[in-house]
Design a protein around this motif. Structure first.
Motif, PDB file in Angstrom:
ATOM      1  N   ILE A 182     -31.669 -13.583  13.204  1.00 46.52           N
ATOM      2  CA  ILE A 182     -31.318 -14.558  14.380  1.00 46.52           C
ATOM      3  C   ILE A 182     -32.471 -14.429  15.367  1.00 46.52           C
ATOM      4  O   ILE A 182     -32.707 -15.320  15.756  1.00 46.52           O
ATOM      5  CB  ILE A 182     -30.075 -13.830  15.161  1.00 46.52           C
ATOM      6  CG1 ILE A 182     -28.767 -14.185  14.230  1.00 46.52           C
ATOM      7  CG2 ILE A 182     -29.773 -14.740  16.360  1.00 46.52           C
ATOM      8  CD1 ILE A 182     -27.265 -13.581  14.718  1.00 46.52           C
ATOM      9  N   ALA A 231     -27.665 -10.203  19.506  1.00 48.81           N
ATOM     10  CA  ALA A 231     -27.102  -9.993  18.250  1.00 48.81           C
ATOM     11  C   ALA A 231     -26.482  -8.735  18.033  1.00 48.81           C
ATOM     12  O   ALA A 231     -25.701  -8.486  17.523  1.00 48.81           O
ATOM     13  CB  ALA A 231     -28.020 -10.510  17.306  1.00 48.81           C
ATOM     14  N   GLN A 232     -27.383  -7.689  18.413  1.00 47.47           N
ATOM     15  CA  GLN A 232     -27.100  -6.344  18.140  1.00 47.47           C
ATOM     16  C   GLN A 232     -25.909  -5.940  18.865  1.00 47.47           C
ATOM     17  O   GLN A 232     -25.091  -5.254  18.582  1.00 47.47           O
ATOM     18  CB  GLN A 232     -28.258  -5.192  18.538  1.00 47.47           C
ATOM     19  CG  GLN A 232     -29.372  -5.401  17.370  1.00 47.47           C
ATOM     20  CD  GLN A 232     -30.505  -4.390  17.942  1.00 47.47           C
ATOM     21  OE1 GLN A 232     -30.444  -3.588  18.701  1.00 47.47           O
ATOM     22  NE2 GLN A 232     -31.401  -4.104  16.823  1.00 47.47           N
ATOM     23  N   ALA A 243     -32.731 -12.358  21.661  1.00 42.12           N
ATOM     24  CA  ALA A 243     -31.752 -12.623  20.814  1.00 42.12           C
ATOM     25  C   ALA A 243     -31.181 -11.501  19.836  1.00 42.12           C
ATOM     26  O   ALA A 243     -30.115 -11.345  19.595  1.00 42.12           O
ATOM     27  CB  ALA A 243     -32.427 -13.842  19.840  1.00 42.12           C
ATOM     28  N   VAL A 244     -32.113 -10.599  19.519  1.00 44.29           N
ATOM     29  CA  VAL A 244     -32.137  -9.664  18.629  1.00 44.29           C
ATOM     30  C   VAL A 244     -31.164  -8.540  19.777  1.00 44.29           C
ATOM     31  O   VAL A 244     -29.973  -8.098  19.177  1.00 44.29           O
ATOM     32  CB  VAL A 244     -33.297  -8.638  18.454  1.00 44.29           C
ATOM     33  CG1 VAL A 244     -32.761  -7.272  17.560  1.00 44.29           C
ATOM     34  CG2 VAL A 244     -34.019  -9.486  17.414  1.00 44.29           C
ATOM     35  N   PRO A 292     -29.318  -9.448  12.804  1.00 44.10           N
ATOM     36  CA  PRO A 292     -29.660  -9.531  14.084  1.00 44.10           C
ATOM     37  C   PRO A 292     -31.198  -9.951  14.034  1.00 44.10           C
ATOM     38  O   PRO A 292     -31.679 -10.814  14.877  1.00 44.10           O
ATOM     39  CB  PRO A 292     -29.672  -8.066  14.656  1.00 44.10           C
ATOM     40  CG  PRO A 292     -28.429  -7.613  14.014  1.00 44.10           C
ATOM     41  CD  PRO A 292     -28.366  -8.079  12.459  1.00 44.10           C
ATOM     42  N   ALA A 299     -23.539  -7.892  20.131  1.00 43.57           N
ATOM     43  CA  ALA A 299     -22.393  -8.625  19.840  1.00 43.57           C
ATOM     44  C   ALA A 299     -21.927  -8.184  18.418  1.00 43.57           C
ATOM     45  O   ALA A 299     -20.623  -8.001  18.310  1.00 43.57           O
ATOM     46  CB  ALA A 299     -22.595 -10.183  19.524  1.00 43.57           C
ATOM     47  N   LEU A 300     -22.729  -7.777  17.390  1.00 39.04           N
ATOM     48  CA  LEU A 300     -22.426  -7.497  16.360  1.00 39.04           C
ATOM     49  C   LEU A 300     -21.993  -5.933  16.034  1.00 39.04           C
ATOM     50  O   LEU A 300     -21.458  -5.229  15.013  1.00 39.04           O
ATOM     51  CB  LEU A 300     -23.401  -7.940  15.152  1.00 39.04           C
ATOM     52  CG  LEU A 300     -23.679  -9.334  14.899  1.00 39.04           C
ATOM     53  CD1 LEU A 300     -25.005  -9.500  14.215  1.00 39.04           C
ATOM     54  CD2 LEU A 300     -22.316 -10.229  14.202  1.00 39.04           C
TER      55      LEU A 300
END
Lengths: 239, 101
Positions: free
Chosen positions: B67, B96-97, B92-93, B64, B99-100
């Motif tokens: 990204i 990403a956190q 974005a972080v 993350p 989503a992941l």
């Protein structure tokens, strides 16, 4: 074209023109200030302390770095070192603006220097190149940005008290993001910067892994990278 | 409206150091030239400092954070606006956190 410094003046009109010119920069300053305010709250600073912090230090990147190292009791020495390492770049700016500053004295001179930041420097150099000769402009931009910075960090502090941040929250990425975006502006190409930056990063990482306490990894990385950069630069024959 | 002694000391010391950096350049650098190596090191100091700061933080932050770093650099190149770049990176972080993670 060398501008005669005897033509330089310092007027109220110049100050107001500078403050007006700072307004577009508020767009970039506000989010940065909000983040610093939110983090100051998360690190346990009171509203009054946050206001004093922004009003007297008035240097965002060094404030972010200090907040990253912040603990209770306050890390006095580490914070001072952070301020020095991040802000020493501004020493060159004052020297570069000498053609204006030489004609200014007393509180106007030292007050102008106290508000000097990257953006007021950049706008003033631009103004000088266009033939500007009112040194009040520099102070005006500085006062405009100072006002914006103080307000934004205080609003951020209030916002931080409303939304409590758990450790590992994405907002803590803000300091890394701020430094990355400054790095984009500093990048002078792989030949000059890749080696020093890679060494700085790797030394800091190794020191961090070795368990050295902050701010030692940062300092060791910075000094190794900068020393390598200087050594490479001085070894090369002058073009 | 509390101001603690240790915090006050840290803040005022930072303020003093920052003022010396700002004013010292004008007052000193015009009259004395520092040694050539020190001057060259000063030129390389900001980049090295920021690299030393972000590297451990990016490594610790994993995918993350990488990204986020890409988002920051892209936004900074596109807009030259520090505030927008920070906001883009944090967003974005965050994404990403989510989503992941």
């Amino acid at each position: 074209m060398a501008m005669s410094s005897s033509q330089v003046v310092f007027t109220r009109h110049g100050v107001l023109r500078g403050a007006w010119a700072s307004l577009p920069l508020w767009i970039g300053t506000v989010p940065f200030g909000l983040v610093v305010g939110v983090l100051a709250y998360a690190k346990g600073m009171s509203f009054a302390e946050t206001g004093l912090f922004s009003a007297t230090v008035f240097a965002g990147a060094s404030q972010l770095l200090a907040l990253d190292l912040w603990a209770d009791p306050a890390p006095v020495l580490a914070a001072a070192v952070a301020a020095f390492v991040v802000n020493i770049r501004m020493a060159a700016m004052g020297a570069a603006l000498a053609s204006w500053l030489d004609r200014v004295e007393g509180w106007r001179l030292w007050g102008t220097l106290a508000t000097l930041v990257d953006h007021s420097f950049a706008l003033s150099v631009q103004d000088q190149r266009r033939g500007g000769r009112d040194a009040g402009y520099l102070l005006g931009v500085g006062i405009g940005l100072w006002t914006c910075w103080l307000l934004a960090t205080l609003v951020g502090h209030v916002a931080g008290s409303v939304v409590r941040l758990p450790p590992g929250h994405p907002l803590f990425f803000a300091s890394t993001a701020a430094f990355l975006s400054i790095m984009v502006g500093l990048w002078r190409g792989p030949r000059v910067d890749f080696g020093p930056w890679a060494v700085a990063g790797l030394v800091a990482l190794a020191a961090h892994r070795a368990g050295l306490p902050p701010p030692l990894p940062l300092l060791l990385g910075t000094v190794s990278g900068a020393a390598l950069g200087a050594w490479v630069e001085l070894r090369e024959p002058r073009a | 409206m509390t101001i603690r002694g240790d915090v006050l000391l840290a803040i005022l010391l930072m303020a003093l150091v920052s003022f010396v950096c700002r004013a010292g350049g004008y007052a000193i650098l015009r009259k004395f030239r520092p040694p050539v190596f020190a001057e060259a090191m000063l030129r390389h100091l900001p980049g090295a400092l920021f690299a030393a700061y972000v590297t451990p933080s990016l490594v610790a932050g994993g995918v993350p954070a990488l990204i986020g770093a890409l988002a920051v650099a892209s936004m900074q190149i596109a807009t030259r606006n520090l505030g927008l770049a920070i906001v883009a990176g944090v967003a974005a972080v965050w994404a990403a956190q989510a989503a992941l993670g």
